[in-house]
Motif scaffolding. Structure first.
Motif, PDB file in Angstrom:
ATOM      1  N   ASP A 164       0.820  -1.221   0.000  1.00 53.05           N
ATOM      2  CA  ASP A 164       0.000   0.000   0.000  1.00 53.05           C
ATOM      3  C   ASP A 164       0.846   1.259   0.000  1.00 53.05           C
ATOM      4  O   ASP A 164       0.500   2.248  -0.645  1.00 53.05           O
ATOM      5  N   CYS A 190       1.705   6.247  -2.188  1.00 54.08           N
ATOM      6  CA  CYS A 190       0.781   5.477  -1.349  1.00 54.08           C
ATOM      7  C   CYS A 190      -0.572   5.355  -2.046  1.00 54.08           C
ATOM      8  O   CYS A 190      -0.931   6.199  -2.863  1.00 54.08           O
ATOM      9  N   ARG A 191      -1.304   4.303  -1.691  1.00 51.42           N
ATOM     10  CA  ARG A 191      -2.644   4.116  -2.258  1.00 51.42           C
ATOM     11  C   ARG A 191      -3.668   4.920  -1.459  1.00 51.42           C
ATOM     12  O   ARG A 191      -4.626   4.379  -0.909  1.00 51.42           O
ATOM     13  N   TYR A 192      -3.439   6.206  -1.390  1.00 52.80           N
ATOM     14  CA  TYR A 192      -4.357   7.107  -0.707  1.00 52.80           C
ATOM     15  C   TYR A 192      -5.021   8.001  -1.741  1.00 52.80           C
ATOM     16  O   TYR A 192      -4.587   8.076  -2.893  1.00 52.80           O
ATOM     17  N   SER A 252      -8.835   9.459   3.042  1.00 52.72           N
ATOM     18  CA  SER A 252      -9.150   8.721   1.825  1.00 52.72           C
ATOM     19  C   SER A 252     -10.597   8.229   1.795  1.00 52.72           C
ATOM     20  O   SER A 252     -11.028   7.640   0.801  1.00 52.72           O
TER      21      SER A 252
END
Length: 282
Positions: free
Chosen positions: A199, A234-236, A266
């Motif tokens: 992530d 980041c997966r934000y 998020s």
């Protein structure tokens, strides 16, 4: 594999739900950050486990750190089996760190050679496994992905540690000299394994202040988003976290708060910090 009915995905609220991949120069403080993170988050060093890999033993002077060492893929498989089967019995580990991922590659390559020979496809080198060409690399990538995904599905937070170097990148069709980027020491295909399944891909740097050709100060930074030269992300949601945070003071607390604030930011529906804390408790 039986069909699984669709279910609505909800953003998790706790750092334990994240997979974190942190690369930096040596002696930046990666292992120390993991130790401090566990103590700050849980107040108990046995809630975390740092796994030293192969020849890398970087934890000898770190007090209050739960550790083990693995030297083969067989060791790694036995460790995963123990972590999953004995959870809530022999241990209550929440997060597992792997130090360093560069040392994982030769262990995985040796396992691919063993698997190839066991399946009747004799070889003596990694590149010759499974008939060669792209097959050895595919097997290695699947081996690594399956390992980490298995731990994640079992509910463990994962913290992978690696090193950095500057690479020159030249895009196909680009007639210029290309550009430079600070990224992992891993080859691009192996690096993509971690970039794909983790992530947060973070990069630690040491920024030096130079006056009259002398170093007069240093600032350690942890980048959460790329700045064009430093590779991170980041997966934000966009702008859910800052570009970087400075490694100072109670950095473990700042680290936890920043990543968990990113989870809160998020969410599609804004919520207050109080509501977010209630969700974490729930």
């Amino acid at each position: 594999m039986s069909f699984k009915k669709p279910q609505l995905n909800r953003v998790k609220t706790d750092i334990q739900s994240l997979t974190i991949y942190l690369r930096s120069v040596k002696k930046w403080g990666k292992s120390t950050l993991f130790r401090d993170l566990i103590l700050e988050k849980y107040g108990d060093p046995e809630k975390g486990l740092l796994v030293g890999i192969g020849a890398e033993v970087g934890y000898n002077i770190l007090d209050n750190l739960n550790v083990t060492q693995v030297e083969s893929w067989k060791d790694l498989k036995e460790l995963r089996k123990w972590l999953i089967s004995e959870k809530g019995k022999e241990h209550d580990i929440k997060m597992v760190a792997f130090d360093v991922v560069e040392e994982l590659i030769p262990l995985a390559e040796a396992e691919v050679i063993r698997m190839s020979n066991a399946e009747g496809k004799a070889c003596t080198t990694f590149n010759g496994a499974y008939g060669g060409y792209g097959e050895p690399r595919k097997k290695l990538q699947k081996l690594l992905k399956d390992y980490f995904v298995g731990l994640r599905k079992a509910g463990f937070g994962i913290f992978a540690i690696g090193h950095t170097k500057i690479k020159s990148i030249k895009e196909k069709g680009d007639e210029t000299d290309g550009y430079s980027i600070l990224t992992s020491t891993l080859s691009n295909d192996n690096e993509s394994i971690f970039a794909d399944i983790f992530d947060c891909v973070l990069t630690g740097t040491i920024e030096k202040t130079i006056n009259s050709k002398k170093i007069t100060g240093e600032e350690r930074r942890l980048y959460l988003r790329s700045d064009g030269f430093i590779d991170a992300g980041c997966r934000y949601a966009p702008d859910a976290v800052p570009e970087y945070i400075v490694y100072e003071g109670n950095f473990a607390r700042k680290f936890i708060d920043t990543l968990e604030e990113g989870l809160k930011n998020s969410k599609t529906k804004p919520i207050s910090k109080e509501e977010f804390k209630k969700e974490q408790i729930k």
